[in-house]
Structures are given as structure tokens and as C-alpha cells.
Motif scaffolding. Structure first.
Motif, short mmCIF file in Angstrom:
data_model
loop_
_atom_site.label_atom_id
_atom_site.label_comp_id
_atom_site.label_asym_id
_atom_site.label_seq_id
_atom_site.Cartn_x
_atom_site.Cartn_y
_atom_site.Cartn_z
N PRO A 94 3.48 16.04 -0.30
CA PRO A 94 4.24 16.10 -1.55
C PRO A 94 5.73 15.83 -1.38
N GLY A 95 6.27 15.94 -0.15
CA GLY A 95 7.72 15.82 0.02
C GLY A 95 8.23 14.40 0.16
N ALA A 96 7.35 13.44 0.21
CA ALA A 96 7.83 12.07 0.45
C ALA A 96 6.84 11.06 -0.10
N LEU A 97 7.39 9.89 -0.30
CA LEU A 97 6.58 8.75 -0.74
C LEU A 97 6.84 7.62 0.25
N ASP A 98 5.82 6.90 0.60
CA ASP A 98 6.01 5.78 1.53
C ASP A 98 5.15 4.63 1.04
N SER A 130 0.85 -1.19 0.00
CA SER A 130 0.00 0.00 0.00
C SER A 130 0.89 1.24 0.00
N THR A 131 0.31 2.39 -0.29
CA THR A 131 1.07 3.63 -0.17
C THR A 131 0.53 4.40 1.03
N PRO A 154 5.03 -6.58 0.69
CA PRO A 154 4.94 -7.88 1.37
C PRO A 154 6.06 -8.77 0.84
N GLU A 155 6.91 -9.29 1.73
CA GLU A 155 8.06 -10.08 1.28
C GLU A 155 8.07 -11.45 1.97
#
Ligand code: NAD
Length: 487
Positions: free
Chosen positions: A134-138, A128-129, A142-143
């Protein structure tokens, strides 16, 4: 298919692409429970074999993990197809190694259904995000854990294997499967079918073995996760061993499930299901089977008579004879242990014995047959009612009202299954909510479809098999934070 049409696996272990015969001294004869005669011998894995299997799985892991999801999905679908196509053969092997009467009308292959279900998840393992402005993406990924140790009991090897191996593989793990030393033959065939399906060697390794092999496997530094089905005492040892490396666990353990029959129930159906699942199926050697039948006081005598009528009509015998309705227990040690439980229950006055209680002789004397045994008016505090017998021994316990019935049902260290028979819809759902168990049946015995989670509470274990929950047992969630430079 006849028993003579089934080729018994050679008894070698599957390690990578090699069938390893193992040390002659470490081979074990498996006796046919119905006849007491040797069925074949098979290898027991040594610590070195376990090391080799873990190494084979580690070598196979990167390619299996990185396979395009649709390809991994199709390989699992092919395995499911093979399991369904070989269902009669696998059922015959099961009858040979466990002694359970052969089901002639084989409707569905539960193992194939689990593999098909988890194949469907392979291309849906979405992360999921996380909104951070606007300053970051997270985002999350699943691994898989890497190499998973799958340790299973003898009482349903192919289904137990499929319930664990399918989600483990779907999630991208590789597996070292350790079937029980008491019943490895159909699990070895399962491993063979994985190869036939085109799953790369090393992705699934099958090393039968006893406690030493299991202990070596759970302590192995190459193991990322342990999924265990078996008894509570073994689970305690496994958990202690896993604690050394903090290896995560899923535990599917035993039970002492209650089946409650209220006075407004369809009594005929309730008793039929109760006796079939609690006493007859696998001769009581099952985890979730309702071995305590809790009966409302006002219908107690009627239920007791109905239970006896079913028990007296049972036909113990050759599990391949279509007339046989009742099979042996797994081996001589189990037979004498179960007879010991019955003798102790008699000595302790745990209840009135109203059927069975002895080993079956005559033509069946060489097999490991125990009479279907019923104790009535059982004291729920007795060891007979509190401890898993794992044999054909049913306890009838009286209750006078709903509150007392639920209290008796919950008065056990276990919490795997609970069953309630009543036509009162409010009471049915109230009791389902109040029973301390992971799997409830209202007016029926759940067929354990793969989309429904299965597992225990209290000392019946933790973690789930089936459904998305069963898949997440084999995945760990990574979070990725990305800082974005302003334009
Ligand atoms: P068990 O606990 O004796 O053995 C289970 C497995 O553990 C076998 O493969 C065995 O070789 C292995 N083992 C034994 N000692 C070990 C150790 N120290 N380290 C690692 N592995 C070890 O159980 P069993 O007699 O094979 O099966 C019966 C038990 O399994 C019953 O208690 C039954 O209720 C339970 N069971 C639970 C479920 C479930 O889904 N909850 C299903 C089937 C059976």
C-alpha cells in the motif's frame, strides 16, 4: 502494368519535407542488371545530408511520439493500404533495379502485411504495475529511443525497410533510412508513400548512400538505436563505430543455411523448394536461402539428377518476359566476384561442378548473368560451403545419418535458417531443435509472416524482426516508482 508505366523516382533524397537533389558529383548511375544500361541516376547522401536528416527526424520526434495511439495506428494502416495498392509498381521497380524476374501473380504484399501488423500494436503498448504494497506504486512505460538509424541492403529494399520502419514507427520513433547505394529506387518510393499516407515530414527520411554515409550515420550522436541488415564484415565495422557511444544495435546478417533431405522425404517437393529458394530466387542473392543442400546418401544420386533436371529447364532472360525463370546478379562487380568464387572452388577441388560455372553470353552478354551453378559432393570444410557466395551457386553435400547431417548443417559460423524434409515426425522436431539457426522450416520454406520472429544466431546476427520481439527492438522500458504518503 508495363515497365513503361512505372515512373522511376527522381533519385533525390527525402529529408524532412524536401526532396534534395544533392551534389552533382555525388550522383551515381544505376545500371539495369539485365541490360547493363543506365536506369537512372540518384543522389548519394553526404555527411551534411545525414546531419540534416537526423535533425529533421529529431524535430519530428516529439509530435510523432505524442500522437494519440489511434491516430498513429491509422497513419500506419494508410501506409499499408498504399503499399498494397502500389504493389505492382513496387514489384516492377524491384525488377528494374535488381533484375529479379517479375512476379506476375502478386498475391500478397509482404511490406503491407508488416506495416498492418505493427499498426495493430500501436494502441497495445502496455506497461505493467509492480506490486509493492500500500505504501508505493511502481509501473513501467515502454518508450521509444528517439531517432533510429535503419540501414538496409539492396536485395529486398521495400520489404527490408518495412520490416524495420514499421515497428520503429509503431513504437513512436522517427527514422533515418539509409538504403544501399546499389539499389535505392524502390526505397525512395517507400519514403514517398510514407508522405502520401499523411505521416508527417521528418518522421521518415530516406538518404541513400555508401559506406561513408552509413558510417557517419551510425556515429551520429543524435541516433538512439541502429537497426542494420547486411553483411557480417559491415556489421563488424558498424559495431565498432557504435561502441564509441554505446549505441544499441539490432543486426540481421548473412547465412549459409542448410536444407536437409532425408530418404523418407517427399523428394520431389524438397528438391523443388531447395533449388527454387537456394539457387533460383534472386539468383541466390538472399540471406536465408538454403545454399547448402544436404542429402541422405541413399537418395543422393536421385536428388542430383532431379536438381540437374530443374536447372537445365531454367530460362535466363529478360526479367519482364513471362517465359523467363532466371535473372541476373546485381552488377558487374558481383558477377566477377561470383565467378572468382567458382574458379577458386574448382581449383581447390571443393566439389564436382555438375552445372554452370560461367557468365552467360549471347543476347544476355550485356547483362550480369551467371549460369545457375551446382557443385556436388562438396566438402563442407571448403570455403565454397563455409562462406556466403551471394550468387547462383548451390552446393550438394552428402550425409549418412541424422547425427552426421545435423553436425554438417551446424558446422558453419552462420545460423540464420535451417530446413528439414522428412516424413518422420519425431525426427523432424528433433532436427528442428538441434539445428543452430533462428528460423527453421519443416517440409516447407517459411513465408515469413509478420507475426513470426525472424533473425539469426551465431554470426547471422542478434535481435529479431517480426512479432512482438521485433517491436521491442525499438522500445526501452522505463520504471516509475511512486511513494505514497500514508493517509
Ligand atoms: P553490405 O553489408 O555491403 O551493405 C549493407 C548496407 O550497409 C548498405 O546500405 C551499405 O551501404 C551499408 N554500409 C556499408 N558499409 C557501411 C559502414 N561502414 N557503416 C554503415 N553502413 C555501411 O551488404 P549488401 O551487399 O548490401 O547485402 C548483402 C548482405 O546482406 C548479405 O550478407 C546478406 O546475407 C545480408 N542480408 C541479410 C538479411 C537478413 O535479414 N538477415 C536480409 C538481406 C540481406
Amino acid at each position: 502494368m508495363d515497365v513503361t508505366d512505372v515512373s522511376i523516382p527522381s533519385g533525390a533524397m527525402l529529408i524532412g519535407d524536401t526532396w534534395v537533389a544533392g551534389d552533382d558529383a555525388a550522383r551515381r548511375d544505376h545500371l539495369n542488371p539485365a541490360t547493363g544500361k543506365p536506369l537512372g541516376s540518384f543522389a548519394l547522401g553526404s555527411p551534411t545530408d545525414i546531419d540534416d536528416a537526423v535533425a529533421a527526424a529529431q524535430a519530428a520526434f516529439p509530435a510523432w511520439r505524442d500522437l494519440a495511439p489511434v491516430v498513429r495506428r491509422d497513419l500506419l494502416l494508410e501506409l499499408a493500404r498504399l503499399l498494397a495498392a502500389h504493389d505492382v509498381e513496387l514489384g516492377t521497380l524491384r525488377t528494374l533495379e535488381l533484375g529479379a524476374p517479375l512476379k506476375r501473380k502478386r498475391g500478397r504484399s509482404m511490406a503491407a502485411e508488416y506495416v498492418t501488423y505493427y499498426a495493430g500494436w500501436v494502441d497495445k503498448l502496455e506497461g505493467s504495475t509492480v506490486p509493492l504494497g500500500p505504501g508505493a506504486l511502481d509501473y513501467t512505460r515502454p518508450e521509444p529511443y528517439g531517432v533510429v538509424a535503419v540501414i538496409i541492403p539492396w536485395n529486398g529494399p521495400v520489404v527490408s525497410a518495412a520490416m524495420k520502419v514499421a515497428p520503429a514507427l509503431a513504437a513512436g520513433n522517427c527514422v533515418v533510412l539509409k538504403p544501399s547505394e546499389l539499389g535505392p529506387l524502390s526505397a525512395l518510393r517507400f519514403g514517398e508513400l510514407c508522405l502520401e499516407a499523411g505521416i508527417a515530414p521528418g518522421v521518415v527520411n530516406v538518404v541513400p548512400g555508401g559506406p561513408d554515409a552509413g558510417d557517419h550515420l551510425v556515429r551520429h550522436p543524435g541516433i538512439g538505436k541502429i537497426s542494420f541488415t547486411g553483411g557480417g564484415a559491415t556489421a563488424t565495422r558498424i559495431m565498432a563505430a557504435a561502441a564509441i557511444r554505446l549505441t544499441p544495435l539490432t543486426l540481421e546478417l548473412g547465412g549459409k543455411s542448410a536444407l536437409m533431405i532425408f530418404d523418407d522425404a517427399n523428394i520431389d517437393k524438397a528438391v523443388q523448394i531447395g533449388v527454387t529458394t537456394g539457387l533460383i530466387n534472386l539468383s541466390g542473392q538472399g540471406c536465408v536461402l538454403p545454399t547448402r543442400m544436404l542429402v541422405h546418401d541413399s537418395i543422393y544420386d536421385d536428388v542430383e539428377q532431379r536438381v540437374l533436371a530443374i536447372v537445365h529447364a531454367l530460362r535466363p532472360g529478360d526479367p519482364f518476359d513471362p517465359a523467363t525463370t532466371f535473372g541476373p546478379v546485381i552488377n558487374a562487380a558481383a558477377a566477377s566476384r561470383i565467378l572468382g568464387v567458382i574458379d577458386r572452388a574448382r581449383a581447390d577441388d571443393a566439389g564436382r561442378i555438375i552445372a554452370g560455372g560461367s557468365r552467360i553470353g549471347g543476347d544476355l552478354a550485356d547483362g550480369f548473368y551467371i549460369e545457375p551453378t551446382v557443385f556436388s559432393d562438396v566438402d563442407n570444410q571448403s570455403s565454397l560451403a563455409q562462406d556466403e557466395v551471394f550468387g547462383p551457386v548451390l552446393s550438394l553435400v552428402r550425409f549418412r545419418d541424422e547425427a552426421q547431417g545435423v553436425a554438417i548443417a551446424n558446422d558453419t559460423k552462420y545460423g540464420l535458417g535451417g530446413f528439414v524434409f522428412t516424413r518422420n515426425i519425431d525426427r523432424a522436431h528433433r532436427v528442428a531443435a538441434n539445428l543452430e539457426a533462428g528460423s527453421i522450416g519443416i517440409n516447407g520454406f517459411p513465408p515469413m509472416p509478420p507475426g513470426a520472429p525472424f533473425g539469426g544466431v551465431k554470426q547471422s546476427g542478434f535481435g529479431r524482426e517480426g512479432a512482438a520481439a521485433g517491436l521491442w527492438e525499438f522500445l526501452q522500458l522505463k520504471n516509475v516508482y511512486v511513494e505514497l504518503d500514508p493517509a
